[in-house]
Design a protein around this motif. Sequence first.
Motif, PDB file in Angstrom:
ATOM      1  N   PRO A 157     -13.072 -50.563  59.817  1.00  0.00           N
ATOM      2  CA  PRO A 157     -14.214 -49.673  59.552  1.00  0.00           C
ATOM      3  C   PRO A 157     -13.755 -48.301  59.081  1.00  0.00           C
ATOM      4  N   TRP A 158     -12.603 -47.850  59.573  1.00  0.00           N
ATOM      5  CA  TRP A 158     -12.075 -46.548  59.130  1.00  0.00           C
ATOM      6  C   TRP A 158     -11.763 -46.580  57.652  1.00  0.00           C
ATOM      7  N   ALA A 159     -11.182 -47.668  57.192  1.00  0.00           N
ATOM      8  CA  ALA A 159     -10.835 -47.760  55.775  1.00  0.00           C
ATOM      9  C   ALA A 159     -12.084 -47.879  54.911  1.00  0.00           C
ATOM     10  N   SER A 195     -15.214 -46.752  55.451  1.00  0.00           N
ATOM     11  CA  SER A 195     -15.878 -45.457  55.289  1.00  0.00           C
ATOM     12  C   SER A 195     -14.920 -44.433  54.730  1.00  0.00           C
ATOM     13  N   GLY A 196     -13.634 -44.693  54.852  1.00  0.00           N
ATOM     14  CA  GLY A 196     -12.639 -43.774  54.308  1.00  0.00           C
ATOM     15  C   GLY A 196     -12.621 -43.747  52.798  1.00  0.00           C
ATOM     16  N   VAL A 197     -13.028 -44.829  52.156  1.00  0.00           N
ATOM     17  CA  VAL A 197     -13.033 -44.864  50.697  1.00  0.00           C
ATOM     18  C   VAL A 197     -14.052 -43.867  50.143  1.00  0.00           C
ATOM     19  N   MET A 198     -15.217 -43.822  50.746  1.00  0.00           N
ATOM     20  CA  MET A 198     -16.206 -42.850  50.292  1.00  0.00           C
ATOM     21  C   MET A 198     -15.683 -41.435  50.537  1.00  0.00           C
ATOM     22  N   VAL A 216      -5.778 -45.462  39.975  1.00  0.00           N
ATOM     23  CA  VAL A 216      -5.515 -44.147  39.390  1.00  0.00           C
ATOM     24  C   VAL A 216      -5.618 -43.069  40.467  1.00  0.00           C
ATOM     25  N   GLY A 217      -6.572 -43.229  41.381  1.00  0.00           N
ATOM     26  CA  GLY A 217      -6.723 -42.271  42.478  1.00  0.00           C
ATOM     27  C   GLY A 217      -5.500 -42.230  43.380  1.00  0.00           C
ATOM     28  N   ALA A 227      -6.572 -44.437  52.536  1.00  0.00           N
ATOM     29  CA  ALA A 227      -7.914 -45.021  52.466  1.00  0.00           C
ATOM     30  C   ALA A 227      -8.062 -45.934  51.256  1.00  0.00           C
ATOM     31  N   LEU A 228      -7.532 -45.525  50.114  1.00  0.00           N
ATOM     32  CA  LEU A 228      -7.659 -46.353  48.921  1.00  0.00           C
ATOM     33  C   LEU A 228      -6.775 -47.594  48.982  1.00  0.00           C
TER      34      LEU A 228
END
Length: 144
Positions: A21-23, A25-28, A98-99, A134-135
């Motif tokens: 779940p951390w990952a 919501s971490g993407v946003m 790319v990010g 996160a990405l």
Amino acid sequence: MAQSASAPGPSRPSAPGSDSPWAASGVMFAGVVLLVDGVLAVVKGIAGIASDDVYTRITNYTFEFGVTAWGWIHLILGVVLAFVGWSVLKGAAWAWGVGIGLAALNLVANFVWLPHQPVWAVISIALDTFVIWALCAHRTKPVI
């Protein structure tokens, strides 16, 4: 009697390598951080270009660039970071890879920039590290 479709099934532990779940919501948050970090880099770049005495001048430093040169580096990197951050928020699959690359590049640039602005450079390094994690950790979309 058959179990109804609306009844919850037994909960299963998440499989190794699945999204946390951390990952998710971490993407946003990573997209927002890339966007904000890009805008702040643009401001940092404009300040460096407009006035050479805004930032601390360092002598006998291995990575000797003028403050104006650093301003251009941050300005260009900031514009690209903001664009990629916006693209991550829009859900573009190419923006993830790319990010990651741009966050790594921004991390290195801020590490080299450290003597000029130590507090903000350390904050930016920490945020870039989170963006990379996160990405990389969220796997519902392809990275490329």
